[in-house]
Scaffold this motif. Structure first.
Motif, PDB file in Angstrom:
ATOM      1  N   TYR A 166       0.815  -1.210   0.000  1.00 31.44           N
ATOM      2  CA  TYR A 166       0.000   0.000   0.000  1.00 31.44           C
ATOM      3  C   TYR A 166       0.849   1.261   0.000  1.00 31.44           C
ATOM      4  O   TYR A 166       0.315   2.361   0.009  1.00 31.44           O
ATOM      5  CB  TYR A 166      -0.944   0.012   1.215  1.00 31.44           C
ATOM      6  CG  TYR A 166      -1.924  -1.133   1.199  1.00 31.44           C
ATOM      7  CD1 TYR A 166      -2.998  -1.136   0.323  1.00 31.44           C
ATOM      8  CD2 TYR A 166      -1.757  -2.220   2.049  1.00 31.44           C
ATOM      9  CE1 TYR A 166      -3.898  -2.191   0.302  1.00 31.44           C
ATOM     10  CE2 TYR A 166      -2.647  -3.279   2.040  1.00 31.44           C
ATOM     11  CZ  TYR A 166      -3.713  -3.263   1.164  1.00 31.44           C
ATOM     12  OH  TYR A 166      -4.600  -4.318   1.135  1.00 31.44           O
ATOM     13  N   SER A 173     -15.687   4.793  11.690  1.00 33.67           N
ATOM     14  CA  SER A 173     -15.760   6.233  11.447  1.00 33.67           C
ATOM     15  C   SER A 173     -16.540   7.005  12.511  1.00 33.67           C
ATOM     16  O   SER A 173     -16.280   8.189  12.725  1.00 33.67           O
ATOM     17  CB  SER A 173     -16.370   6.501  10.067  1.00 33.67           C
ATOM     18  OG  SER A 173     -17.610   5.829   9.939  1.00 33.67           O
ATOM     19  N   HIS A 191      -3.130   4.841   4.492  1.00 32.86           N
ATOM     20  CA  HIS A 191      -3.913   6.009   4.104  1.00 32.86           C
ATOM     21  C   HIS A 191      -4.444   5.847   2.678  1.00 32.86           C
ATOM     22  O   HIS A 191      -5.514   6.356   2.343  1.00 32.86           O
ATOM     23  CB  HIS A 191      -3.055   7.279   4.176  1.00 32.86           C
ATOM     24  CG  HIS A 191      -3.230   8.033   5.460  1.00 32.86           C
ATOM     25  ND1 HIS A 191      -4.458   8.368   5.978  1.00 32.86           N
ATOM     26  CD2 HIS A 191      -2.313   8.523   6.345  1.00 32.86           C
ATOM     27  CE1 HIS A 191      -4.304   9.032   7.109  1.00 32.86           C
ATOM     28  NE2 HIS A 191      -3.012   9.128   7.365  1.00 32.86           N
ATOM     29  N   SER A 192      -3.677   5.154   1.843  1.00 32.17           N
ATOM     30  CA  SER A 192      -4.077   4.987   0.439  1.00 32.17           C
ATOM     31  C   SER A 192      -5.193   3.964   0.272  1.00 32.17           C
ATOM     32  O   SER A 192      -5.767   3.848  -0.803  1.00 32.17           O
ATOM     33  CB  SER A 192      -2.867   4.567  -0.409  1.00 32.17           C
ATOM     34  OG  SER A 192      -2.357   3.314   0.042  1.00 32.17           O
ATOM     35  N   LEU A 193      -5.509   3.221   1.339  1.00 31.25           N
ATOM     36  CA  LEU A 193      -6.576   2.215   1.279  1.00 31.25           C
ATOM     37  C   LEU A 193      -7.868   2.865   1.779  1.00 31.25           C
ATOM     38  O   LEU A 193      -8.180   2.846   2.964  1.00 31.25           O
ATOM     39  CB  LEU A 193      -6.212   1.006   2.139  1.00 31.25           C
ATOM     40  CG  LEU A 193      -7.149  -0.203   2.080  1.00 31.25           C
ATOM     41  CD1 LEU A 193      -7.193  -0.784   0.677  1.00 31.25           C
ATOM     42  CD2 LEU A 193      -6.704  -1.256   3.071  1.00 31.25           C
ATOM     43  N   HIS A 194      -8.614   3.461   0.874  1.00 26.62           N
ATOM     44  CA  HIS A 194      -9.783   4.247   1.260  1.00 26.62           C
ATOM     45  C   HIS A 194     -10.982   3.343   1.563  1.00 26.62           C
ATOM     46  O   HIS A 194     -11.352   2.501   0.758  1.00 26.62           O
ATOM     47  CB  HIS A 194     -10.145   5.231   0.147  1.00 26.62           C
ATOM     48  CG  HIS A 194      -9.054   6.200  -0.168  1.00 26.62           C
ATOM     49  ND1 HIS A 194      -8.658   7.180   0.706  1.00 26.62           N
ATOM     50  CD2 HIS A 194      -8.255   6.322  -1.261  1.00 26.62           C
ATOM     51  CE1 HIS A 194      -7.678   7.884   0.171  1.00 26.62           C
ATOM     52  NE2 HIS A 194      -7.402   7.384  -1.016  1.00 26.62           N
ATOM     53  N   ARG A 195     -11.574   3.551   2.756  1.00 32.89           N
ATOM     54  CA  ARG A 195     -12.816   2.885   3.147  1.00 32.89           C
ATOM     55  C   ARG A 195     -13.686   3.911   3.847  1.00 32.89           C
ATOM     56  O   ARG A 195     -13.238   4.582   4.781  1.00 32.89           O
ATOM     57  CB  ARG A 195     -12.545   1.710   4.096  1.00 32.89           C
ATOM     58  CG  ARG A 195     -11.831   0.532   3.462  1.00 32.89           C
ATOM     59  CD  ARG A 195     -11.773  -0.639   4.410  1.00 32.89           C
ATOM     60  NE  ARG A 195     -13.108  -1.088   4.795  1.00 32.89           N
ATOM     61  CZ  ARG A 195     -13.419  -2.369   5.010  1.00 32.89           C
ATOM     62  NH1 ARG A 195     -12.507  -3.303   4.887  1.00 32.89           N
ATOM     63  NH2 ARG A 195     -14.637  -2.698   5.360  1.00 32.89           N
ATOM     64  N   GLN A 196     -14.928   4.040   3.411  1.00 32.27           N
ATOM     65  CA  GLN A 196     -15.820   5.049   3.994  1.00 32.27           C
ATOM     66  C   GLN A 196     -16.131   4.764   5.458  1.00 32.27           C
ATOM     67  O   GLN A 196     -16.377   5.683   6.237  1.00 32.27           O
ATOM     68  CB  GLN A 196     -17.121   5.113   3.196  1.00 32.27           C
ATOM     69  CG  GLN A 196     -16.954   5.675   1.794  1.00 32.27           C
ATOM     70  CD  GLN A 196     -18.276   5.814   1.068  1.00 32.27           C
ATOM     71  OE1 GLN A 196     -19.289   5.237   1.481  1.00 32.27           O
ATOM     72  NE2 GLN A 196     -18.288   6.574  -0.013  1.00 32.27           N
ATOM     73  N   ASP A 197     -16.097   3.480   5.846  1.00 33.16           N
ATOM     74  CA  ASP A 197     -16.498   3.122   7.203  1.00 33.16           C
ATOM     75  C   ASP A 197     -15.323   3.016   8.171  1.00 33.16           C
ATOM     76  O   ASP A 197     -15.511   2.689   9.340  1.00 33.16           O
ATOM     77  CB  ASP A 197     -17.280   1.799   7.189  1.00 33.16           C
ATOM     78  CG  ASP A 197     -16.609   0.734   6.322  1.00 33.16           C
ATOM     79  OD1 ASP A 197     -15.486   0.992   5.834  1.00 33.16           O
ATOM     80  OD2 ASP A 197     -17.204  -0.334   6.127  1.00 33.16           O
ATOM     81  N   LEU A 203     -11.841   5.006   9.741  1.00 38.78           N
ATOM     82  CA  LEU A 203     -11.111   6.258   9.893  1.00 38.78           C
ATOM     83  C   LEU A 203      -9.711   5.946  10.405  1.00 38.78           C
ATOM     84  O   LEU A 203      -9.538   5.129  11.310  1.00 38.78           O
ATOM     85  CB  LEU A 203     -11.846   7.159  10.897  1.00 38.78           C
ATOM     86  CG  LEU A 203     -11.184   8.499  11.246  1.00 38.78           C
ATOM     87  CD1 LEU A 203     -11.219   9.434  10.049  1.00 38.78           C
ATOM     88  CD2 LEU A 203     -11.886   9.134  12.445  1.00 38.78           C
ATOM     89  N   TYR A 204      -8.709   6.612   9.823  1.00 40.63           N
ATOM     90  CA  TYR A 204      -7.331   6.444  10.270  1.00 40.63           C
ATOM     91  C   TYR A 204      -6.891   7.696  11.025  1.00 40.63           C
ATOM     92  O   TYR A 204      -6.917   8.798  10.485  1.00 40.63           O
ATOM     93  CB  TYR A 204      -6.408   6.214   9.076  1.00 40.63           C
ATOM     94  CG  TYR A 204      -6.737   4.984   8.266  1.00 40.63           C
ATOM     95  CD1 TYR A 204      -6.516   3.712   8.780  1.00 40.63           C
ATOM     96  CD2 TYR A 204      -7.285   5.092   6.983  1.00 40.63           C
ATOM     97  CE1 TYR A 204      -6.819   2.578   8.051  1.00 40.63           C
ATOM     98  CE2 TYR A 204      -7.587   3.960   6.250  1.00 40.63           C
ATOM     99  CZ  TYR A 204      -7.360   2.709   6.782  1.00 40.63           C
ATOM    100  OH  TYR A 204      -7.674   1.589   6.053  1.00 40.63           O
TER     101      TYR A 204
END
Length: 307
Positions: A102, A170, A246-252, A254-255
């Motif tokens: 990633y 999130s 950070h590059s692994l986007h998931r709406q549910d 939060l990092y």
């Protein structure tokens, strides 16, 4: 003295039991015992405390074991390097822990393939411990892992110390907190991965808590990264993950960064100790070049790289 004598003795020393060593070597126990007796007779010293349960090494046995391991590792490296040099087609096989894929890895591989199309590059997902074994067996040429573990015959280069983040659902109560430290997480359910083999990134995360005399409310070990993130998204718990996610986007999911020093996970490149092939040196140079271009903090020992 032959290589098989060294292999037999190392197996007995590590298993501390003739029956288990014989099973590991795929031979029966009586011939194994005779080979060890012959080895002791040839050396003129006692290597094992015979009759002890489990088997113990004498002082001479400890010395012989350490050097036998190194010699066996070097012999395997020599064989794999000879096969590599004898290949007509050039290839580069890389073992990677999942999280390294990633970061800059995709760009690195694309750039390397574009610049050196004659080299066949193969990526295999492997834990750090699996990489070290595969390097010694000659099935991979490079490993990219995260665990600090020294192995005879393996050269290890720490490329960078990557900051860790907290992965949480999130709408987690801690999501609104401006800054987080590890102490804020001790009342949470902590998801760690991978479950096996150990030592692993899971042990690295747990050690960070222990070093600060902290203990999460509950620890759940899961098989791999994606399972951990799936459970995070379900609200089961939180997980510590490398910054590159950070590059692994998931709406549910939060990092959240951690505002505490030394909460890092190293990225370590491993090669066989004697492997100084141009392709490996070129790949290492390209890694540092990408770090410079992306302004990513890294460790660059000038003596480890040749262009």
């Amino acid at each position: 003295m032959e290589l098989r004598h060294l292999r037999y003795f190392v197996a007995v020393a590590e298993e501390k039991n003739f029956s288990r060593a014989a099973l590991r070597l795929h031979i029966s126990q009586p011939p194994l015992s005779r080979q060890i007796q012959q080895l002791e007779a040839e050396l003129g010293v006692v290597l094992l405390v015979h009759g002890s349960r489990p088997l113990q090494l004498t002082e001479a046995g400890h010395f012989f074991y350490q050097h036998a391991r190194q010699f066996l590792a070097q012999s395997m490296e020599m064989a794999s390097m000879t096969r590599r040099i004898g290949q007509i087609d050039r290839s580069l096989v890389m073992g990677c822990v999942a999280s390294t894929l990633y970061g800059i890895m995709p760009r690195l591989i694309r750039r390397f393939r574009a610049r050196y199309p004659q080299v066949d590059v193969t990526l295999l997902e492997m834990t750090t411990m699996e990489q070290l074994k595969a390097l010694k067996e000659g099935t991979i040429d490079i490993g990219l892992g995260r665990i600090r573990h020294e192995e005879p015959g393996v050269r290890r280069i720490v490329l960078r110390e990557e900051p860790l983040m907290v992965a949480m659902v999130s709408d987690h109560p801690l999501a609104a907190q401006p800054q987080l430290v590890l102490r804020d997480l001790q009342h949470e359910t902590l998801l760690v991965y991978p479950q096996t083999p150990r030592p692993s990134f899971a042990d690295q995360v747990l050690a960070l808590f222990r070093e600060r005399a902290l203990e999460p409310q509950r620890i759940i070990e899961v098989r791999e990264l994606q399972m951990a993130l799936g459970l995070v998204a379900s609200g089961v718990g939180i997980s510590l993950v490398p910054e590159c996610l950070h590059s692994l986007h998931r709406q549910d999911v939060l990092y959240k960064p951690l505002s505490e020093e030394h909460l890092v996970s190293p990225i370590i490149m491993s090669t066989r100790l004697l492997d100084q092939s141009e392709d490996i040196q070129r790949l290492l140079a390209m890694i540092y070049q990408l770090y410079d271009e992306e302004k990513i903090d890294h460790i660059r020992p000038s003596s480890q790289i040749s262009r």
